[in-house]
Scaffold this active site. Structure first.
Site, PDB file in Angstrom:
ATOM      1  N   CYS A  42      10.087  13.918  -4.429  1.00 32.84           N
ATOM      2  CA  CYS A  42       9.173  14.119  -5.566  1.00 32.84           C
ATOM      3  C   CYS A  42       8.286  15.342  -5.318  1.00 32.84           C
ATOM      4  O   CYS A  42       7.663  15.461  -4.258  1.00 32.84           O
ATOM      5  CB  CYS A  42       8.306  12.888  -5.769  1.00 32.84           C
ATOM      6  SG  CYS A  42       7.098  13.071  -7.114  1.00 32.84           S
TER       7      CYS A  42
ATOM      8  N   CYS B  75       0.618 -10.708  -0.224  1.00 29.18           N
ATOM      9  CA  CYS B  75       0.838  -9.265  -0.358  1.00 29.18           C
ATOM     10  C   CYS B  75       0.005  -8.480   0.653  1.00 29.18           C
ATOM     11  O   CYS B  75      -0.058  -7.256   0.583  1.00 29.18           O
ATOM     12  CB  CYS B  75       0.520  -8.802  -1.781  1.00 29.18           C
ATOM     13  SG  CYS B  75      -1.178  -9.129  -2.304  1.00 29.18           S
TER      14      CYS B  75
END
Length: 473
Positions: A78, A425
């Protein structure tokens, strides 16, 4: 610690060898066992960095130069990687990403929970390392933040832009025309919206002036059928011009099934409105997980990696080991997805959540799927758990990143289910809670699952079983 005892000086520049990565993505170097955290580094890097912050047990430093790059380093695909905070691990191969994520879980359980014998399974990898997100949120700005290579170019203006935040900032937006985490179609929609708004000279909302129309663009795409929702968040109503945009999108992209306008007139910079206008099509799109089809509206919470979410739900079902006779508690149940997945193999499920809207959605989801053995209770867990008469045989808990309040952990111990399944998480808060739970529960399985490739984030599913005798450390 006195000045003389610090191994590094504030503002000092030093050469460091990076040993490993911390949860959060910073590299770890050591000076006589004194830890220094350095962002934008990888294990195996030799770097020069300046000390910016110093504490008795650690310091933070800013990277100045990579003297010798790690063999792990790769060229990020990217072009925005250095400036966008969305996926900071693109300079690592996916193979190395999942290895490091497994190590982060192992180290947290060993060092924070103090549990040395648990075996952490290999990470359940994402089928797609890119283009896996079903939702992306982009910000409009009236003051585009220019990249170094853009400075001084006459054809690049520092005004209107649609893009993503520079890491650690709320007001610096770089113009993005292609994000590798969403589909090619979603990227074409991103460019189309940007071109339309610039062509019509629509004004972006100014964070300092609180003037202007456009605030956010949110694109959601279903893995189930490929359909797309476009949500334009504005500061006020401007239905006529936005309906022109909606018509353009539905004509240009047959995948667009819903175009909505959320209106957020408050100063708070959030992509959620006080009210919503449907500009074209439906007010929702649909997603399928397992046998269940969910209606996803603009403001609904839904896991952003649908394929991995389905794997996670199936693993939780496996770890629950249900026979059809169990009473199950689903803590932090949200919209009830775990409850729905488990219901067919349990006698009764009770979901708990503090958010009234989530409980309403959970109840509606259960009705829509004709799940009649699931009920949901709204309120603080510290108060609501005691209101249920049936003691649980199994508890599923999926707390937020901060983990569970210690009193909630103690309530779980008091409820004494024979099995726990903990979904986390955050390896650090998971390990903290496991440290308490291990007083009465043995850790059977620890299963990391990669929901967010190209980032340091990792989900972990833990199966725990009640000990016959309480554990003495």
């Amino acid at each position: 610690m006195s000045e003389a005892k610090y191994p590094v000086k504030r503002g000092g520049e030093y050469d460091f060898d990076i040993d490993k990565l911390a949860f959060g993505g910073a590299g770890i170097a050591r000076v006589d066992n004194y830890v220094v955290f350095i962002k934008d580094t990888l294990p195996g890097d030799k770097v020069k960095a300046r000390i910016t912050r110093r504490k008795p047990s650690f310091a933070e430093a800013r990277l100045l130069e990579i003297i010798k790059p790690s063999p792990m380093r790769q060229h990020p695909p990217c072009k925005y990687h250095q400036w966008c905070g969305g996926c900071t691990w693109q300079n690592l191969s996916y193979e190395n990403q999942v290895k490091i994520k497994r190590q982060l879980v192992e180290e947290s359980i060993q060092h924070i929970a103090g549990i040395q014998k648990s075996t952490v399974c290999p990470v359940i990898e994402s089928d797609s390392a890119f283009a896996y997100r079903n939702k992306m949120e982009f910000s409009f700005t009236d003051k585009r933040w220019l990249l170094p290579e853009e400075l001084g170019k006459a054809d690049i203006k520092p005004g209107f832009a649609l893009g993503l935040h520079v890491p650690g900032t709320f007001d610096k937006i770089i113009k993005i025309d292609h994000c590798l985490l969403q589909s090619d179609t979603a990227n074409r929609i991103l460019r189309s919206v940007s071109d339309f708004c610039m062509g019509k000279k629509l004004q972006a909302y100014g964070l300092k002036t609180h003037q202007g129309l456009l605030r956010f663009l949110v694109i959601r795409q279903s893995r189930y059928n490929g359909k797309i929702m476009v949500n334009i968040v504005t500061a006020y109503e401007e239905e006529n011009i936005l309906k022109q945009l909606a018509l353009k999108l539905t004509e240009e992209f047959p995948e667009v099934e819903s175009v909505v306008n959320n209106i957020n007139s408050r100063p708070a910079q959030i992509a959620r409105g006080e009210r919503e206008i449907v500009l074209a099509g439906k007010s929702y799109i649909q997603e399928k997980l397992g046998d269940f089809i969910f209606n996803i509206s603009a403001n609904s919470f839904f896991q952003t990696n649908s394929a991995q979410a389905e794997k996670m739900y199936k693993k939780v079902l496996e770890f629950s080991e249900l026979s059809g006779k169990e009473f199950v508690w689903d803590l932090y149940c949200g919209t009830g997805t775990f409850s729905l997945f488990l219901a067919a193999q349990a006698k009764k499920i009770t979901g708990f959540d503090v958010e009234a809207s989530a409980i309403q959605d959970a109840a509606e989801n259960a009705r829509n799927h004709q799940v009649f053995n699931a009920g949901f209770i709204e309120g603080d867990l510290l108060h609501t758990l005691a209101s249920v008469k049936e003691k649980p045989d199994v508890i599923i808990t999926d707390p937020p990143r901060a983990g569970m309040h210690e009193k909630v952990v103690r309530l779980i111990l008091s409820a004494s289910p024979r099995r726990l399944v903990y979904i986390s998480c955050n390896p650090a808060t998971l390990a903290r809670d496991l440290n308490i739970l291990s007083e009465q529960y043995a850790i059977d399985k620890v299963q990391p699952l990669d929901m967010f490739p190209q980032t340091y984030h990792i989900e972990t599913i833990v199966q725990l079983t009640k000990r016959s005798v309480d554990f003495v450390r």
